[in-house]
Scaffold this motif. Sequence first.
Motif, PDB file in Angstrom:
ATOM      1  N   ASN A 124      14.174  71.205  70.085  1.00 29.29           N
ATOM      2  CA  ASN A 124      15.123  70.291  69.457  1.00 29.29           C
ATOM      3  C   ASN A 124      16.532  70.856  69.635  1.00 29.29           C
ATOM      4  N   GLU A 163       7.798  72.178  70.517  1.00 29.29           N
ATOM      5  CA  GLU A 163       8.870  71.209  70.696  1.00 29.29           C
ATOM      6  C   GLU A 163      10.238  71.893  70.705  1.00 29.29           C
ATOM      7  N   THR A 211      12.593  67.985  73.919  1.00 26.98           N
ATOM      8  CA  THR A 211      11.743  67.007  73.242  1.00 26.98           C
ATOM      9  C   THR A 211      12.584  66.046  72.414  1.00 26.98           C
ATOM     10  N   GLN A 212      13.584  66.597  71.739  1.00 26.77           N
ATOM     11  CA  GLN A 212      14.371  65.798  70.798  1.00 26.77           C
ATOM     12  C   GLN A 212      15.826  66.252  70.827  1.00 26.77           C
ATOM     13  N   ARG A 224      13.555  61.962  72.881  1.00 24.75           N
ATOM     14  CA  ARG A 224      13.465  61.410  71.532  1.00 24.75           C
ATOM     15  C   ARG A 224      14.770  61.680  70.790  1.00 24.75           C
TER      16      ARG A 224
END
Length: 243
Positions: free
Chosen positions: A68, A66, A87-88, A127
């Motif tokens: 971020n 992921e 992803t975030q 996200r």
Amino acid sequence: MTKLSVNINKIATLRNSRGGNVPDLLKVARDCETFGADGITVHPRPDERHIRYKDVFDLQGRIRTEFNIEGYPSTKFMDLVTTIKPTQVTLVPDGPDAITSNAGWDTVKNLDFLRDIIDKLTSAGIRTSIFVDADIKMVEYAAKAGTDRIELYTEPYALNYPKNKEAAVAPFVEAAKAAKKLGLGVNAGHDLSLENLHFLYKNIPWLDEVSIGHALISEALYIGLEKTIIGYKNCLKNTEEIL
């Protein structure tokens, strides 16, 4: 399973201090993943004193876990993340001159602003997480803003842990319970270390993710990056064996 996202800002700081490409940021990111990290975190700031915007583009597509990206949602930052589509995105309230994140959002005061930002990120398929203090009201208004998750700002926990760990963790447990009740995911970060992480995890075992950089990289100077990441992963298990 609580995921470990390694913040590699300090690697960029070290590289930038001498120019060139030593240490190689991309290689360190890949090594962190190889050693067990579940994600990579970067926090590009306006002055690019550690992570540069170019680094974010270089990392794009090379992160196997992921990705971020943290930051204040300026126009430039929003252009970056809606292009990269990590992803975030973790929204932090840092001003341009902040040395490091030192407080969570006032989600009451900034509700409309945050709601608009989150709408844009959600529309881009990203996200979202809002950086907040361990304050139930701030958690409740983060939910009103439409975020997927909160990230608990854990410096107060880390500062008070050596004095009274039960008292230190108590407000974070209550904030995490409130978030869970509201259907929010719970992340945590800032000054978490091999010393204090496991106790936080034991008390909030439903944590989705911890994001750790400064302590992890500092500890790696003594025991090596691979062993340090393994130690942090062990902190996120029901075991008392860390290293």
